[in-house]
Design a protein around this motif. Structure first.
Motif, PDB file in Angstrom:
ATOM      1  N   CYS A  38       0.855  -1.187   0.000  1.00 24.48           N
ATOM      2  CA  CYS A  38       0.000   0.000   0.000  1.00 24.48           C
ATOM      3  C   CYS A  38       0.894   1.241   0.000  1.00 24.48           C
ATOM      4  O   CYS A  38       1.526   1.571   1.010  1.00 24.48           O
ATOM      5  CB  CYS A  38      -0.906  -0.023   1.226  1.00 24.48           C
ATOM      6  SG  CYS A  38      -2.054   1.360   1.322  1.00 24.48           S
ATOM      7  N   GLU A  39       0.927   1.915  -1.144  1.00 24.06           N
ATOM      8  CA  GLU A  39       1.842   3.046  -1.307  1.00 24.06           C
ATOM      9  C   GLU A  39       1.454   3.814  -2.555  1.00 24.06           C
ATOM     10  O   GLU A  39       0.774   3.291  -3.441  1.00 24.06           O
ATOM     11  CB  GLU A  39       3.279   2.518  -1.414  1.00 24.06           C
ATOM     12  CG  GLU A  39       4.368   3.555  -1.498  1.00 24.06           C
ATOM     13  CD  GLU A  39       4.351   4.550  -0.349  1.00 24.06           C
ATOM     14  OE1 GLU A  39       3.890   5.688  -0.592  1.00 24.06           O
ATOM     15  OE2 GLU A  39       4.782   4.207   0.772  1.00 24.06           O
ATOM     16  N   GLN A  40       1.837   5.078  -2.626  1.00 24.36           N
ATOM     17  CA  GLN A  40       1.612   5.845  -3.848  1.00 24.36           C
ATOM     18  C   GLN A  40       2.267   5.132  -5.027  1.00 24.36           C
ATOM     19  O   GLN A  40       3.366   4.601  -4.916  1.00 24.36           O
ATOM     20  CB  GLN A  40       2.188   7.252  -3.703  1.00 24.36           C
ATOM     21  CG  GLN A  40       1.392   8.152  -2.773  1.00 24.36           C
ATOM     22  CD  GLN A  40       1.967   9.552  -2.669  1.00 24.36           C
ATOM     23  OE1 GLN A  40       2.862   9.928  -3.432  1.00 24.36           O
ATOM     24  NE2 GLN A  40       1.455  10.328  -1.727  1.00 24.36           N
ATOM     25  N   ASN A  41       1.546   5.114  -6.155  1.00 23.46           N
ATOM     26  CA  ASN A  41       1.971   4.434  -7.386  1.00 23.46           C
ATOM     27  C   ASN A  41       1.869   2.912  -7.297  1.00 23.46           C
ATOM     28  O   ASN A  41       2.284   2.214  -8.227  1.00 23.46           O
ATOM     29  CB  ASN A  41       3.396   4.823  -7.798  1.00 23.46           C
ATOM     30  CG  ASN A  41       3.544   6.306  -8.054  1.00 23.46           C
ATOM     31  OD1 ASN A  41       2.686   6.926  -8.668  1.00 23.46           O
ATOM     32  ND2 ASN A  41       4.627   6.887  -7.550  1.00 23.46           N
ATOM     33  N   TYR A  42       1.321   2.404  -6.191  1.00 24.69           N
ATOM     34  CA  TYR A  42       1.107   0.962  -6.047  1.00 24.69           C
ATOM     35  C   TYR A  42      -0.370   0.742  -5.707  1.00 24.69           C
ATOM     36  O   TYR A  42      -1.228   1.114  -6.500  1.00 24.69           O
ATOM     37  CB  TYR A  42       2.067   0.378  -5.004  1.00 24.69           C
ATOM     38  CG  TYR A  42       3.511   0.420  -5.470  1.00 24.69           C
ATOM     39  CD1 TYR A  42       4.072  -0.624  -6.189  1.00 24.69           C
ATOM     40  CD2 TYR A  42       4.308   1.547  -5.212  1.00 24.69           C
ATOM     41  CE1 TYR A  42       5.385  -0.573  -6.640  1.00 24.69           C
ATOM     42  CE2 TYR A  42       5.622   1.605  -5.661  1.00 24.69           C
ATOM     43  CZ  TYR A  42       6.152   0.541  -6.374  1.00 24.69           C
ATOM     44  OH  TYR A  42       7.449   0.600  -6.825  1.00 24.69           O
ATOM     45  N   PHE A  43      -0.697   0.205  -4.554  1.00 22.48           N
ATOM     46  CA  PHE A  43      -2.091  -0.054  -4.193  1.00 22.48           C
ATOM     47  C   PHE A  43      -2.563   0.983  -3.180  1.00 22.48           C
ATOM     48  O   PHE A  43      -1.872   1.252  -2.181  1.00 22.48           O
ATOM     49  CB  PHE A  43      -2.244  -1.455  -3.622  1.00 22.48           C
ATOM     50  CG  PHE A  43      -2.076  -2.545  -4.653  1.00 22.48           C
ATOM     51  CD1 PHE A  43      -3.183  -3.160  -5.233  1.00 22.48           C
ATOM     52  CD2 PHE A  43      -0.817  -2.937  -5.068  1.00 22.48           C
ATOM     53  CE1 PHE A  43      -3.030  -4.135  -6.196  1.00 22.48           C
ATOM     54  CE2 PHE A  43      -0.650  -3.916  -6.040  1.00 22.48           C
ATOM     55  CZ  PHE A  43      -1.760  -4.522  -6.603  1.00 22.48           C
TER      56      PHE A  43
ATOM     57  N   ASN B 150       5.292   7.078   2.134  1.00 24.05           N
ATOM     58  CA  ASN B 150       4.238   8.056   2.413  1.00 24.05           C
ATOM     59  C   ASN B 150       3.225   7.467   3.390  1.00 24.05           C
ATOM     60  O   ASN B 150       2.993   6.261   3.416  1.00 24.05           O
ATOM     61  CB  ASN B 150       3.486   8.435   1.118  1.00 24.05           C
ATOM     62  CG  ASN B 150       4.407   8.996   0.054  1.00 24.05           C
ATOM     63  OD1 ASN B 150       4.748  10.171   0.068  1.00 24.05           O
ATOM     64  ND2 ASN B 150       4.813   8.149  -0.897  1.00 24.05           N
ATOM     65  N   SER B 151       2.621   8.335   4.167  1.00 23.49           N
ATOM     66  CA  SER B 151       1.501   7.950   5.029  1.00 23.49           C
ATOM     67  C   SER B 151       0.213   8.325   4.313  1.00 23.49           C
ATOM     68  O   SER B 151      -0.129   9.504   4.204  1.00 23.49           O
ATOM     69  CB  SER B 151       1.590   8.677   6.380  1.00 23.49           C
ATOM     70  OG  SER B 151       0.467   8.370   7.178  1.00 23.49           O
TER      71      SER B 151
ATOM     72  N   GLU C 243       8.633   3.576   7.763  1.00 22.51           N
ATOM     73  CA  GLU C 243       9.694   4.585   7.754  1.00 22.51           C
ATOM     74  C   GLU C 243       9.108   5.981   7.883  1.00 22.51           C
ATOM     75  O   GLU C 243       9.769   6.898   8.379  1.00 22.51           O
ATOM     76  CB  GLU C 243      10.518   4.477   6.460  1.00 22.51           C
ATOM     77  CG  GLU C 243      11.416   3.258   6.383  1.00 22.51           C
ATOM     78  CD  GLU C 243      10.722   2.033   5.822  1.00 22.51           C
ATOM     79  OE1 GLU C 243      11.396   1.039   5.541  1.00 22.51           O
ATOM     80  OE2 GLU C 243       9.477   2.065   5.654  1.00 22.51           O
ATOM     81  N   VAL C 244       7.873   6.150   7.426  1.00 24.14           N
ATOM     82  CA  VAL C 244       7.147   7.411   7.555  1.00 24.14           C
ATOM     83  C   VAL C 244       5.915   7.136   8.415  1.00 24.14           C
ATOM     84  O   VAL C 244       5.172   6.193   8.153  1.00 24.14           O
ATOM     85  CB  VAL C 244       6.710   7.931   6.166  1.00 24.14           C
ATOM     86  CG1 VAL C 244       5.874   9.197   6.313  1.00 24.14           C
ATOM     87  CG2 VAL C 244       7.930   8.186   5.287  1.00 24.14           C
TER      88      VAL C 244
END
Length: 409
Positions: free
Chosen positions: A223-228, A255-256, A275-276
Motif C-alpha cells: 500500500c503506497e503511492q503508485n502501487y495499491f 508516504n503515510s 519509515e514514515v
C-alpha cells in the motif's frame, strides 16, 4: 532416538522468559534476561528442559558441550522476507549511486517488475534450489524461523509458482516457515491503468486456488503511492479473510496515505516498514493489537529514513525487527546486522533490539508460544556465539561473524 544434551559453562544464557509477556512493549523491551555462568539442558523432544547457574548444575552423564566464554541466546525470527527470487539487481544498486531513487527505478521498469520478468523465465526446480540455498545461509547467521513472501510473479501462473516453491522449502526446511501471498506487490505493466481487472484476478482467480491448495498463511499488499491505494488494499484483504488468510501488509515506506488505518480495520497481524509515520498513525496503532515490523536494512541500503522505534516505545506500541531480505532494496539475510543497525541508526539499546528480533518477531509470525525465547517447554532453537566479552559486543561488532553455531531442534 534423540538424547538429552547439556550445555555448560555458558558465559551468559540470554533471552530467558517464564511465560509472560508473550510480546514486550515500552520499558519491557529493555528486559532481556540473562543468567551468568549458566547451564542449559535440552530434552529428548528438542525443547528447553532446565537451566540455571553452574553452582546448581545437576549430575548428568549424557552429551555435554562446554560453552566457556560463549553466549547462548534464542534464534532470531525473521518475519519479513522476499526469499524467493530469480535474479539479483546489482545494476539498480549502481543506478542509485548515480542518483536515481527507488521510485524512479521502479517507474522505468526496474524494481519489482524487473524481478517479476525473471520469475517467468526460470523453472520451478531451479527457483527452489536458489531459494533453499538462501534459507541455509539465513540459518547459518542465526535465523531459527522465517516468513517467505511471493510477490515477484504478478500473474496467476507465476504467483502460484512462487507459492509452490515456498511450500517445497517449508517441507524441507529444518526451521519453521510461514508463507505470505503478495500478489498485490505491484500492478503488472498490462494493468497499470486498469487496476480493477488485476484486483479481480487476485480475488477471483488466485485466492480460490491458493486456499484450495493451502499454499499460504497470510496475505500482503504493498500500500503506497503508485502501487495499491488503501481502498484497493481493503478489497483484497477482505477477500483474503474469507479464504482464511490473515493480513501482514507493507505500509508507510515512503508516504503515510491511510494504509495503517485500513490494515488495522482489517485486523492485520502486522504492518511492515513504517519509515514514515504520522500522529494519526500512532494513535491508530496504540488502540490496536497490530504489531509494527521495522526494516532498518532497507533504510540503510536505499538511503531512506529509519522507522522511529523510540516513538513506538514511548507509546507502548509493539514492534519487531526483520531483514526485509530482497534483491532490490535489502539483499541482507544477517539478522545480527539488522540488530546492529537498530542500535546504531534507531538508537535502540541492545536489549530492546534483541527482544524485537526474537520474542516480538515470533509474535509477528504467531509463533511466540513455541519460539523466540529461552523458556522451559519451548522448542530449542538457539545460537551459540564464538567467545565474546558480552551481549553488547554482538551489535557493536556490526561486521563480524560472532555466531559459532545455530542449533535447530
Amino acid at each position: 532416538m534423540r538424547q538429552k544434551h547439556l550445555y555448560t559453562n555458558i558465559k551468559n544464557l540470554c533471552g530467558i522468559t517464564t511465560g509472560f509477556p508473550r510480546l514486550k512493549v515500552g520499558k519491557q523491551l529493555n528486559d532481556f534476561v540473562c543468567v551468568e555462568n549458566a547451564w542449559l539442558l535440552i530434552s529428548e523432544k528438542g525443547t528447553f528442559e532446565q537451566f540455571g547457574e553452574m553452582k546448581d548444575i545437576p549430575e548428568f552423564s549424557g552429551n555435554i558441550t562446554d560453552c566457556s566464554n560463549k553466549l547462548i541466546l534464542p534464534c532470531f525470527i525473521d518475519s519479513h522476507t522476499h526469499l524467493i527470487h530469480a535474479n539479483y539487481r546489482e545494476s539498480e544498486f549502481v543506478d542509485r549511486i548515480n542518483g536515481l531513487t527507488y521510485e524512479q527505478i521502479a517507474l522505468r521498469g526496474g524494481g519489482i517488475l524487473n524481478s517479476a520478468k525473471k520469475i517467468s523465465e526460470i523453472s520451478e526446480n531451479e527457483l527452489f534450489e536458489l531459494s533453499y540455498e538462501r534459507l541455509i545461509r539465513a540459518i547459518e547467521t542465526g535465523t531459527g524461523a522465517i516468513e517467505i513472501k511471493s510477490g515477484y510473479g504478478l500473474s496467476f501462473e507465476n504467483e502460484l509458482k512462487m507459492l509452490r516453491v515456498a511450500n517445497q522449502i517449508k517441507i524441507k526446511s529444518p526451521i519453521p516457515v510461514k508463507i505470505t501471498f503478495l500478489g498485490a506487490h505491484a500492478f503488472p505493466e498490462i494493468y497499470k491503468y486498469n487496476h480493477e481487472v488485476y484486483i479481480k484476478i487476485i480475488c477471483d482467480e488466485m485466492l480460490p486456488v491458493i486456499s484450495k491448495e493451502n499454499l499460504a498463511d497470510y496475505i500482503d499488499v504493498f500500500c503506497e503511492q503508485n502501487y495499491f491505494s488503501p481502498e484497493e488494499m481493503e478489497i483484497i484483504l477482505e477477500i483474503g479473510w474469507k479464504y482464511g488468510l490473515k493480513p501482514k501488509v507493507h505500509v508507510n515506506q515512503f508516504n503515510s496515505i491511510g494504509g495503517i488505518q485500513s490494515a488495522v480495520k482489517n485486523n492485520a497481524v502486522s504492518v511492515d516498514h513504517l519509515e514514515v509515520i504520522s500522529e494519526n498513525d500512532i494513535v491508530t496503532l496504540k488502540h490496536s493489537q497490530t504489531i509494527a515490523t521495522l526494516l532498518p536494512a532497507c533504510s540503510f541500503f536505499i538511503k531512506i529514513p529509519y522507522s522511529p522505534a523510540k516513538i513506538l516505545i514511548e507509546n507502548n506500541i509493539p514492534f519487531c525487527l526483520a531483514s526485509d531480505y530482497n534483491p532490490g532494496s535489502s539483499p541482507c539475510l544477517d539478522m545480527k546486522f539488522v540488530i546492529s543497525l537498530a542500535c546504531i541508526k534507531m538508537n535502540l539499546t541492545p536489549e530492546e533490539a534483541f527482544n524485537a528480533a526474537t520474542l516480538n518477531a515470533a509474535a509477528a509470525l504467531e509463533l511466540q508460544y513455541d519460539y523466540g525465547s529461552i523458556e522451559i517447554g519451548k522448542k530449542a532453537n538457539f545460537i551459540i556465539t564464538k567467545p565474546v566479552s558480552s551481549l553488547n559486543y554482538l551489535p557493536y561488532s556490526f561486521a563480524e561473524n560472532c555466531i559459532e553455531k545455530t542449533i535447530i531442534n
